[in-house]
Design a protein around this motif. Structure first.
Motif, PDB file in Angstrom:
ATOM      1  N   GLU A  22      -4.664   8.307  -3.526  1.00  0.00           N
ATOM      2  CA  GLU A  22      -4.283   9.684  -3.235  1.00  0.00           C
ATOM      3  C   GLU A  22      -5.210  10.681  -3.919  1.00  0.00           C
ATOM      4  O   GLU A  22      -4.771  11.681  -4.498  1.00  0.00           O
ATOM      5  N   GLY A  23      -6.498  10.372  -3.909  1.00  0.00           N
ATOM      6  CA  GLY A  23      -7.504  11.281  -4.433  1.00  0.00           C
ATOM      7  C   GLY A  23      -7.703  11.292  -5.935  1.00  0.00           C
ATOM      8  O   GLY A  23      -8.521  12.038  -6.446  1.00  0.00           O
TER       9      GLY A  23
ATOM     10  N   PRO B 198       0.807  -1.227   0.000  1.00  0.00           N
ATOM     11  CA  PRO B 198       0.000   0.000   0.000  1.00  0.00           C
ATOM     12  C   PRO B 198       0.838   1.274   0.000  1.00  0.00           C
ATOM     13  O   PRO B 198       0.415   2.301  -0.511  1.00  0.00           O
ATOM     14  N   GLU B 199       2.054   1.210   0.526  1.00  0.00           N
ATOM     15  CA  GLU B 199       2.909   2.393   0.620  1.00  0.00           C
ATOM     16  C   GLU B 199       3.959   2.477  -0.494  1.00  0.00           C
ATOM     17  O   GLU B 199       4.606   3.509  -0.642  1.00  0.00           O
TER      18      GLU B 199
ATOM     19  N   LEU C 155      -0.836  -3.805 -11.070  1.00  0.00           N
ATOM     20  CA  LEU C 155      -0.419  -2.572 -11.738  1.00  0.00           C
ATOM     21  C   LEU C 155      -1.511  -1.526 -11.643  1.00  0.00           C
ATOM     22  O   LEU C 155      -2.700  -1.839 -11.731  1.00  0.00           O
ATOM     23  N   GLU C 156      -1.071  -0.290 -11.469  1.00  0.00           N
ATOM     24  CA  GLU C 156      -1.978   0.843 -11.338  1.00  0.00           C
ATOM     25  C   GLU C 156      -1.783   1.758 -12.541  1.00  0.00           C
ATOM     26  O   GLU C 156      -0.660   2.123 -12.875  1.00  0.00           O
ATOM     27  N   ALA C 157      -2.894   2.104 -13.193  1.00  0.00           N
ATOM     28  CA  ALA C 157      -2.845   2.993 -14.355  1.00  0.00           C
ATOM     29  C   ALA C 157      -3.734   4.200 -14.097  1.00  0.00           C
ATOM     30  O   ALA C 157      -4.769   4.079 -13.444  1.00  0.00           O
ATOM     31  N   PRO C 158      -3.339   5.366 -14.611  1.00  0.00           N
ATOM     32  CA  PRO C 158      -4.205   6.542 -14.466  1.00  0.00           C
ATOM     33  C   PRO C 158      -5.507   6.340 -15.242  1.00  0.00           C
ATOM     34  O   PRO C 158      -5.480   6.082 -16.450  1.00  0.00           O
TER      35      PRO C 158
END
Length: 136
Positions: free
Chosen positions: A79-80, A17-18, A97-100
């Motif tokens: 983060e909003g 998470p961090e 994986l994180e994508a915008p």
């Protein structure tokens, strides 16, 4: 006509998470393969890593959790800001994986303008192939 819709973007490999590590990637869509999206991950190796999965899965995953097995996709906030998470599993390991979300959605809209949902089969030219086969 063969059309390619591509988008370079930076994904984040979620380790905890961090902790996230940037991963340059390319989203690709080919009218020759109208049901699929292709993701190329440019990691610190000699050869990139390639994943291919259903465009419909990514379209749905921008709005709600979907998928099972090797590829799962769901929207969330980090983060909003809106992001899309992709959980990929293979015999070699798993990755989150994180994508915008805005970048993925804009790219998907471009693919949907090129080949609207429900018209993918027309791109394959199966009717023309069948007509040629039956004409012989």
């Amino acid at each position: 006509m063969h059309t390619v819709v591509e988008r370079e973007l930076e994904l984040k490999l979620v380790l905890s998470p961090e902790r996230r590590i940037p991963v340059p990637a390319r989203l690709g869509y080919l009218t020759d393969d109208p049901y699929a999206v292709h993701v190329t991950f440019h990691i610190n190796t000699e050869h990139p890593v390639y994943w291919t999965f259903a465009r419909e899965l990514l379209v749905e995953g921008v709005f709600r959790p979907c998928g099972q097995g090797d590829v799962r996709v769901w929207p969330t906030k980090h983060e909003g800001r809106g992001v899309v998470l992709m959980a990929l599993s293979s015999p070699d390991g798993d990755a989150l994986l994180e994508a915008p979300a805005a970048a993925v959605s804009a790219w998907l809209e471009r693919t949907l303008r090129v080949v609207p949902p429900g018209t993918e089969g027309e791109q394959l030219g199966l009717d023309d192939e069948l007509a040629q086969l039956l004409a012989q």
